[in-house]
Motif scaffolding. Structure first.
Motif, short mmCIF file in Angstrom:
data_model
loop_
_atom_site.label_atom_id
_atom_site.label_comp_id
_atom_site.label_asym_id
_atom_site.label_seq_id
_atom_site.Cartn_x
_atom_site.Cartn_y
_atom_site.Cartn_z
N GLY A 172 -14.73 1.85 18.83
CA GLY A 172 -15.44 3.19 19.07
C GLY A 172 -14.10 3.99 19.16
O GLY A 172 -12.83 4.11 18.02
N HIS A 173 -14.22 4.99 18.89
CA HIS A 173 -13.96 6.46 18.42
C HIS A 173 -12.10 6.66 19.09
O HIS A 173 -11.65 7.63 18.71
N GLU A 174 -11.80 5.80 20.07
CA GLU A 174 -11.22 6.13 21.26
C GLU A 174 -9.85 4.73 20.66
O GLU A 174 -8.99 5.09 21.55
N ASP A 175 -10.09 4.17 19.79
CA ASP A 175 -9.34 2.79 19.35
C ASP A 175 -7.82 3.68 18.50
O ASP A 175 -7.38 2.59 18.53
N ILE A 176 -8.35 4.65 17.76
CA ILE A 176 -6.71 4.55 17.35
C ILE A 176 -5.71 4.63 18.11
O ILE A 176 -5.75 5.31 19.41
N VAL A 177 -4.48 4.29 17.70
CA VAL A 177 -3.23 4.18 18.73
C VAL A 177 -1.84 4.72 17.89
O VAL A 177 -1.67 4.43 16.61
N PRO A 178 -1.57 5.66 18.61
CA PRO A 178 -0.14 6.89 17.46
C PRO A 178 0.67 5.38 17.68
O PRO A 178 0.79 4.61 18.28
N GLY A 179 1.17 5.09 16.09
CA GLY A 179 2.25 4.00 15.73
C GLY A 179 1.62 3.04 15.01
O GLY A 179 2.52 2.28 14.90
N ARG A 180 0.40 2.69 15.50
CA ARG A 180 0.33 1.86 15.26
C ARG A 180 -1.05 1.49 13.59
O ARG A 180 -1.45 2.83 13.13
N VAL A 181 -0.37 1.60 12.63
CA VAL A 181 -0.84 1.73 11.40
C VAL A 181 -2.74 1.45 10.36
O VAL A 181 -3.19 0.57 11.20
N MET A 182 -3.09 2.70 10.27
CA MET A 182 -4.39 2.18 10.11
C MET A 182 -4.18 2.77 8.26
O MET A 182 -3.90 3.32 7.75
N LEU A 183 -6.17 2.28 8.17
CA LEU A 183 -5.66 2.07 6.39
C LEU A 183 -6.92 3.51 5.81
O LEU A 183 -8.11 3.84 6.42
N LEU A 184 -6.56 4.49 4.76
CA LEU A 184 -7.01 5.02 3.89
C LEU A 184 -7.81 5.27 3.05
O LEU A 184 -7.37 4.62 2.30
N PRO A 185 -9.54 4.60 2.78
CA PRO A 185 -10.00 4.51 1.53
C PRO A 185 -9.86 5.77 1.21
O PRO A 185 -10.65 6.77 1.76
N TYR A 203 -1.36 4.87 6.58
CA TYR A 203 -0.91 6.13 7.74
C TYR A 203 -0.71 5.94 9.25
O TYR A 203 -1.37 5.13 9.36
N THR A 204 0.44 6.87 9.36
CA THR A 204 0.79 5.48 10.91
C THR A 204 -0.04 7.06 11.72
O THR A 204 0.48 7.86 11.34
N PRO A 205 -0.64 6.89 12.38
CA PRO A 205 -1.08 8.62 13.32
C PRO A 205 -0.21 8.65 14.43
O PRO A 205 0.68 7.99 14.45
N ARG A 206 -0.17 10.06 14.45
CA ARG A 206 1.09 10.61 15.03
C ARG A 206 0.15 10.80 16.35
O ARG A 206 -1.40 11.17 16.76
N LEU A 251 1.14 -1.54 -0.19
CA LEU A 251 -0.03 0.15 0.29
C LEU A 251 1.31 1.05 0.06
O LEU A 251 1.32 1.11 0.56
N PRO A 252 0.75 2.09 -1.27
CA PRO A 252 1.71 3.96 -0.22
C PRO A 252 1.51 4.17 0.50
O PRO A 252 -0.09 4.44 1.46
N VAL A 253 1.79 5.10 0.91
CA VAL A 253 2.51 4.95 2.87
C VAL A 253 2.16 7.08 2.65
O VAL A 253 2.77 7.87 2.06
N ILE A 254 1.08 7.36 3.23
CA ILE A 254 1.79 8.96 3.47
C ILE A 254 2.23 9.36 4.88
O ILE A 254 1.61 8.38 6.06
N SER A 255 2.80 9.85 4.86
CA SER A 255 3.26 10.46 6.08
C SER A 255 2.92 11.27 6.87
O SER A 255 3.18 11.39 8.63
#
Length: 315
Positions: A103-116, A73-76, A23-27
């Motif tokens: 839930g909306h709090e599941d984002i973890v900084p440093g863990r990759v997520m996908l953006l469609p 994308y890896t959240p900061r 997958l292409p990576v957004i920094s």
């Protein structure tokens, strides 16, 4: 329901990309990042395909899936789902369902997520959370949705989804997602009695109904509405087979009229754990789950904590 099976894995430029393409990576989520600029162009192109005039649902689905790209994308620190959704111009429901957030709090900084690049709902082939079960049950019940089966790479494996372009959370799913306190104890149900004063259908007396009755077929799985510990369980003349869970901050939930109890005393359970099955034991006119929520010794209206039950009410 129309399905266009996609055998390849989503890659860099289109749904027809080579299998196992990275997958292409957004920094960073701004125009200084070349991949982010490409992503925003893809989002705009996908929206044009989605909202093009004079097209049949099947043709729209084919065009949209052909335009679908997925970036990593890896959240900061400081990122949250609302900010990422706003920056990517993609609905929260789309990001949450693809990334399997409950839930909306599941984002973890440093863990990759996908953006469609296309808005819609991703229905997991193997739902595991309460939210995913709600999404799956609602789409199955609705029927007639236009969708496409996708295989999508994630952390060294592939996961299969039914993707429904342009779909969004239902009101119940949105409340479920935003309120991480309690979750629905059934994936699909019909409300037959709400919280509050009523005439008892067995005795005919005016009483206070301290919970909600959720009708479902005998044997339907019952899930823990919140993580906690089994405080009590057994048989009661009125409640039939029942389970009482204790939660943090003095919250308690009760599950009555069960056909089966699947827990043991003092067992710790996670939110969404299977704890029993719907039945009609005790004082009951038919298969349903009687569900109560208490705090500090006082009953609370489950509808105020879990959202609007009204759309499913049988009254």
């Amino acid at each position: 329901m129309v399905f266009f099976f996609l055998a390849t894995v989503i890659g860099v430029h289109s749904a027809a990309a080579q299998a196992l393409s990275p997958l292409p990576v957004i920094s960073r989520l701004d125009n200084r990042d070349a991949m982010f600029r490409q992503y925003m162009q893809d989002v705009e192109a996908a929206r044009r395909a989605l909202f093009a005039p004079r097209q049949t649902p099947a043709a729209m689905t084919e065009r949209v899936v052909a335009a679908l790209t997925i970036f990593a994308y890896t959240p900061r620190e400081g990122d949250d789902l609302f900010r990422i959704a706003a920056r990517s111009n993609i609905p929260i429901a789309t990001l949450a369902s693809l990334n399997r957030f409950s839930g909306h709090e599941d984002i973890v900084p440093g863990r990759v997520m996908l953006l469609p690049s296309v808005p819609g709902i991703f229905v997991s082939e193997a739902p595991s959370s309460g939210l995913e079960r709600l999404i799956s049950a609602a789409r199955a019940e609705a029927g007639g949705e236009q969708g496409v089966v996708l295989s999508i790479p994630r952390e060294g494996r592939t996961e299969r989804f039914l993707f429904i372009p342009g779909d969004d959370f239902t009101p119940t799913e949105r409340v479920f997602f935003l309120n991480r306190g309690f979750q629905f104890p059934l994936a699909n149900f019909r409300v037959t009695s709400l919280y509050g004063p009523r005439i008892n259908p067995i005795t005919g007396n005016h009483t206070m109904h301290r919970g909600v009755d959720l009708a479902a077929p005998e044997g339907t799985l019952v899930y823990a509405a919140r993580s906690g510990t089994v405080l009590r369980q057994g048989y009661d003349r009125v409640m039939g087979n029942y389970i009482v869970l204790g939660h943090d901050n003095n919250w308690v939930s009760l599950y009555g009229h069960l056909s089966e109890i699947g827990t043991v005393l003092r067992q710790e359970v996670q939110s969404g754990t299977i704890i029993g099955r719907v039945g009609s034991t005790g004082q009951s006119t038919g298969p349903h789950l009687h569900f109560e929520i208490w705090r500090d010794g006082q009953t609370r209206d489950p509808a105020r904590l879990l959202g609007d039950f009204g759309r499913n009410t049988g009254q």
